[in-house]
Enzyme design. Structure first.
Site, mmCIF file in Angstrom:
data_model
loop_
_atom_site.group_PDB
_atom_site.id
_atom_site.type_symbol
_atom_site.label_atom_id
_atom_site.label_comp_id
_atom_site.label_asym_id
_atom_site.label_seq_id
_atom_site.Cartn_x
_atom_site.Cartn_y
_atom_site.Cartn_z
ATOM 1 N N CYS A 154 0.848 -1.163 0.086
ATOM 2 C CA CYS A 154 0.120 0.057 0.010
ATOM 3 C C CYS A 154 0.867 1.249 0.020
ATOM 4 C CB CYS A 154 -0.957 -0.056 1.167
ATOM 5 S SG CYS A 154 -0.277 0.214 2.731
ATOM 6 N N ASP A 155 1.970 1.252 0.555
ATOM 7 C CA ASP A 155 2.831 2.642 0.555
ATOM 8 C C ASP A 155 3.046 2.989 -0.963
ATOM 9 O OD1 ASP A 155 3.331 0.643 2.468
ATOM 10 O OD2 ASP A 155 5.325 1.289 3.003
ATOM 11 N N ALA A 156 3.335 2.128 -1.971
ATOM 12 C CA ALA A 156 3.435 2.331 -3.209
ATOM 13 C C ALA A 156 2.337 3.341 -3.839
ATOM 14 C CB ALA A 156 3.316 1.256 -4.285
#
Length: 365
Positions: A154-156
């Site tokens: 999800c950081d992406a």
């Protein structure tokens, strides 16, 4: 006696509820920005070497520093950012497909918008065009860190999608939006929990419980929430893209104020406040940034959300050292963990500056 005490309590509450002033916000931002610039090449998260200047950690710092530079009325911050771009020859980091290596491009676009030098974004456009023309065939799952060519964590969603949205805006080419929305939807369907309205960090956490609760990492969701605002900034309010991201944003915003701790921060494992009582300032900064942005852009009701923002900002400022270091930033990781008062990270400072910038705008209105 009781009446006097009640009046005193009401007066104190009123002062505490309205103690955030634009001038004080700007002052705290300046302290953190200056400390971080002075300590830019320090080592963090137990690493033996400083982060590469194009690393994702610093890329997040640049996002916040750009926002501070816009309100600081001091050219030194723009010059500092421009010097970073020149040192990197305006190139993205080394991995073609990896979202972490694209986030520095967001700074390049903002510097291009200020200075108008197309050389600043030429390599970024070239890199993103290659990915769009040669899309990765890797699966959307993250298996022992083998699949990182797509947005499988999800950081992406903070790192790459806002850059593509900016390029769509600057080039007036819809291919960046088309690609970005297709890949974003794939990640959403994979990692978004439609019951909790939060994102799993990656598929290794789906279906797992800790202390009886699902595991939603604070900073991971902070990356997503902050990234949503950066994307929506690039689209007209009646556009299909804006409406798509607004839907996710509003669901997350409603959830976030329900799970904020009484102390004002968000727990490192968002649904397990009792297990993770330690403050954590990077996730909290991203959430504060996103919520203040929502008020500024007319998406959130001020009377409902402002108290949560004020409480969060007060919490954040209480963890800034006398020298200007933002403490309690969780080191590099992928899950809830530990944070310490005397440890920081560059992305924490970036998130804090982004939060301060939106709060400053809100108060100046």
């Amino acid at each position: 006696m009781k009446k006097s005490y009640l009046i005193f309590f009401i007066l104190c509450y009123s002062v505490n509820a309205q103690n955030i002033k634009a001038s004080s916000v700007k002052k705290e931002m300046k302290r953190v920005a200056n400390w971080q610039i002075d300590h830019f090449r320090d080592t963090y998260s137990g690493r033996k070497k400083p982060h590469h200047i194009a690393d994702w950690t610093n890329g997040a710092l640049y996002v916040g520093m750009v926002k501070y530079a816009e309100i600081a009325k001091n050219k030194k911050y723009w010059k500092w950012l421009k010097n970073i771009g020149e040192q990197q020859n305006w190139k993205l980091h080394w991995r073609k497909y990896h979202a972490d290596d694209h986030v520095v491009g967001q700074m390049y676009v903002e510097l291009y918008r200020k200075y108008g030098d197309k050389e600043m974004i030429a390599e970024t456009i070239k890199g993103m065009n290659y990915i769009i023309d040669n899309p990765s065939k890797e699966p959307i799952t993250l298996d022992n860190y083998k699949h990182l060519e797509r947005w499988t964590w999800c950081d992406a969603l903070f790192m790459a999608p806002p850059l593509l949205a900016k390029l769509a805006n600057e080039t007036n080419d819809s291919k960046y939006t088309t690609f970005m929305m297709r890949e974003y939807e794939a990640t959403k369907q994979h990692l978004f929990d439609f019951e909790e309205n939060l994102f799993y960090r990656d598929n290794s956490y789906i279906g797992k419980l800790a202390h009886g609760n699902k595991i939603f990492w604070s900073r991971g969701n902070g990356w997503v929430f902050g990234g949503l605002t950066l994307i929506m900034d690039e689209y007209e309010k009646d556009s299909e893209a804006y409406e798509y991201f607004k839907d996710i944003y509003l669901k997350m915003a409603k959830k976030l104020i329900d799970i904020q701790t009484p102390q004002g921060h968000w727990a490192m494992s968002l649904l397990s406040q009792d297990v993770y009582p330690t403050p954590e300032t990077s996730g909290t900064s991203f959430f504060t940034f996103g919520l203040a942005w929502g008020i500024n852009n007319g998406l959130l009701d001020k009377s409902t959300y402002l108290p949560h923002i004020e409480k969060a900002w007060s919490s954040l400022c209480s963890h800034i050292t006398k020298d200007g270091m933002l403490g309690y930033v969780q080191p590099i990781g992928a899950a809830p963990g530990n944070a310490w008062a005397d440890k920081t990270e560059v992305y924490g400072a970036g998130a804090f500056l982004a939060a301060g910038a939106e709060i400053y705008k809100m108060l100046k209105k």
